[in-house]
Design an enzyme around this catalytic site. Structure first.
Site, short mmCIF file in Angstrom:
data_model
loop_
_atom_site.label_atom_id
_atom_site.label_comp_id
_atom_site.label_asym_id
_atom_site.label_seq_id
_atom_site.Cartn_x
_atom_site.Cartn_y
_atom_site.Cartn_z
CE LYS A 224 -4.47 -0.27 -3.13
NZ LYS A 224 -5.40 -0.85 -2.15
NE ARG A 258 -0.08 -2.63 2.85
CZ ARG A 258 0.14 -2.94 1.58
NH1 ARG A 258 -0.45 -2.24 0.60
NH2 ARG A 258 0.93 -3.95 1.26
#
Length: 277
Positions: A224, A258
């Site tokens: 991210k 995740r």
């Protein structure tokens, strides 16, 4: 009666692999496409490799939730997600999660073999709460300020940790009032979903406050922008930062990671478990 898949037993940390059946997800969008169509061979090979590398949960999504992403139609999402759910259910010993906010997708995925609903909108879309309760499946509730189209425009909080935790507690209450069992509720603070780097850092540091609510916590840091902001690296060079945050999350009580990079994350989870068992 729906039985919980053995890989959803959270007596030890679990590894969730991301499968984006989308042309526009931020890191791997379009990788399962050829000639603008989902390619069944690519999908099968990708998922078989993820399982071989140690994935215990496959999270299948048909709508990109990257900043600025457009909403897809319900039928588009069904067409992208359901065939993959069916294939995984028939070919792999792995728990199947469906990353969706659509009531229709939730219901159909449950019928085709899904084991978990993972909703970035925390069942706030009309009909989603009732649809999930009807399936009898566990659900992961995520916090997001705004929508994917607007969430990174100007995220603002008085106290991000308090506000995220309060929102998730409210959504838990809504699930309980709908008749869902507390044991079937997971929480996700939503790193990168309507948060600045400062907000994300605060949520990592104070993750034990969310864990203390008593529900399993899922985290998604993989590749991210917060890692890019910290390290100055492009998406393809964020593995080590993703792994570092994963270890920090495990140490603070997270139960599910995740990720995109399954094999490397498998190593950090197994090492963590070996040291802490």
């Amino acid at each position: 009666m729906i039985k919980t898949h053995r890989f959803l037993d959270l007596s030890r940390p679990r590894l969730m692999a991301i499968v984006n059946a989308t042309p526009d997800s931020f890191s791997d969008g379009g990788e399962l496409y050829s000639n603008d169509q989902l390619n069944a061979d690519l999908i099968g090979k990708r998922i078989e490799q993820l399982v071989k590398d140690g994935a215990e949960i496959i999270d299948i999504g048909g709508e990109s939730t990257r900043p600025g992403a457009a909403v897809v139609s319900e039928q588009q999402e069904l067409d992208r997600v359901i065939p993959i759910v069916e294939w995984v259910a028939q070919h792999c010993d792995v728990a199947i999660s469906v990353d969706t906010s659509s009531p229709a997708v939730m219901g159909e995925a449950a019928l085709k073999g899904a084991h978990l609903i993972n909703d970035v909108r925390a069942l706030t879309r009309e009909g989603a709460l009732a649809a999930t309760a009807k399936t009898g499946l566990p659900v992961c509730l995520m916090h997001m300020q705004g929508t994917p189209a607007t969430m990174q425009a100007s995220p603002d909080y008085q106290n991000v940790v308090t506000e995220v935790n309060n929102f998730l507690q409210q959504r838990v209450l809504a699930c309980l009032e709908e008749g869902m069992a507390p044991s079937k509720i997971w929480l996700d603070p939503g790193f990168g979903f309507g948060k600045t780097l400062e907000h994300n850092v605060a949520l990592v540091r104070q993750l034990p406050e969310l864990v203390s609510l008593g529900f399993p916590v899922l985290v998604g840091f993989s590749r991210k922008s917060m890692i890019g902001q910290i390290l100055g690296h492009p998406v393809e060079e964020r593995l080590i930062g993703s792994l570092a945050l994963g270890v920090m999350a495990l140490e603070r009580g997270a139960k599910i990671l995740r990720v995109h990079d399954v094999r490397a994350t498998r190593d950090i989870i197994d090492t963590y478990v070996a040291i802490n068992s």
